[in-house]
Write an enzyme that holds these catalytic residues in place. Sequence first.
Site, short mmCIF file in Angstrom:
data_model
loop_
_atom_site.label_atom_id
_atom_site.label_comp_id
_atom_site.label_asym_id
_atom_site.label_seq_id
_atom_site.Cartn_x
_atom_site.Cartn_y
_atom_site.Cartn_z
N LYS A 160 0.85 -1.19 0.00
CA LYS A 160 0.00 0.00 0.00
C LYS A 160 0.89 1.24 0.00
O LYS A 160 1.72 1.41 0.90
CB LYS A 160 -0.90 0.02 1.24
CG LYS A 160 -2.11 0.93 1.09
CD LYS A 160 -3.09 0.38 0.06
CE LYS A 160 -4.45 1.02 0.15
NZ LYS A 160 -5.40 0.44 -0.82
N THR A 183 -3.72 -5.07 0.58
CA THR A 183 -3.14 -3.74 0.76
C THR A 183 -4.05 -2.87 1.62
O THR A 183 -3.57 -1.99 2.34
CB THR A 183 -2.87 -3.06 -0.59
OG1 THR A 183 -4.12 -2.79 -1.25
CG2 THR A 183 -2.00 -3.92 -1.47
N HIS A 187 21.14 26.66 -10.66
CA HIS A 187 22.00 27.65 -11.30
C HIS A 187 21.46 29.06 -11.11
O HIS A 187 20.25 29.32 -11.23
CB HIS A 187 22.11 27.36 -12.79
CG HIS A 187 22.68 26.01 -13.10
ND1 HIS A 187 23.97 25.66 -12.80
CD2 HIS A 187 22.13 24.91 -13.68
CE1 HIS A 187 24.20 24.42 -13.18
NE2 HIS A 187 23.09 23.93 -13.71
#
EC number: 1.7.3.3
Length: 298
Positions: free
Chosen positions: A12, A57, A253
Amino acid sequence: MNVVLGPNRYGKAETRVVRVVRDGGVHHIKDINVSSALSGDMEDVHLTGDNASVLPTDTQKNTAYAFARKYGVDQIEDFAILLARHYVDSQPSIHHARVEIEEYFWDRIPVSDGPHLGLRDKQHSFVRSGREVRTCVVHHDRDGRTTVVSGLKDLVVLNSTGSEFHGYIEDEYTTLKPTSDRILATAVSARWRHASDGSAFGKSYAEVRRCLIEAFAETHSLSLQQTLYAMGKRVLNTRREVCEVRMAMPNKHHFLVDLEPFGMDNPNEVFYAADRPYGLIEGSVLSDTAPDAAFAWE
């Protein structure tokens, strides 16, 4: 040609659990995201559809909720260990459990009021913190092995000077100019493996985070790779409970803006922060005595 079943697991993913502890008028929030993955004697469910070895699950989701109520949630590593051992110890068909947890931080909103409102003792308002996300991954198997990997992600840090970049390969496609003074910024994702599962995880997390930040600030950087290594080395030299650190650090950057068309100079003051593309620096730093546990990172 023979076809065989390869490595597999199921579970799950991303069960959101929010636990509120009420200490009178003062409330405390624990906000976590739990993912579990189980493996073991699972051949029949794949080959014939026989679900006799499968813990649903949905049950894994409910277990996370029930354990939050029954045991509470303090350090996420301890909660993950509790879940992982439960799955392996309670079900003969489950030989290995992996539990991953993310924790989201909330800051308390200060309350001020007049004497007639009576709100000073009612501390139950929060704002989602803008700091990093705390993480952990725990593995536990039927042989009794438990590994704990703690971590964080989206820890945004910046040095406005003290960073250089030059002496690199230049070919016909290179346009980047060498620099001896640049902004160095990144969003650190770091994971560190504990030498055992008996650490004081809360203190360890705070100290590892401190080491990472201090090493970033104190390293005069000739490359982001050098900074990454310095950060990992600081953790290993300072925190003996940690045996390996892995990091991913995107180079956020900052490019100097050309103000000459407007008749102005730009002495390293105005920059354009580019979000993409970006350099991505990844690496690991480990003790030469670190026990092998490759599966801990899976």
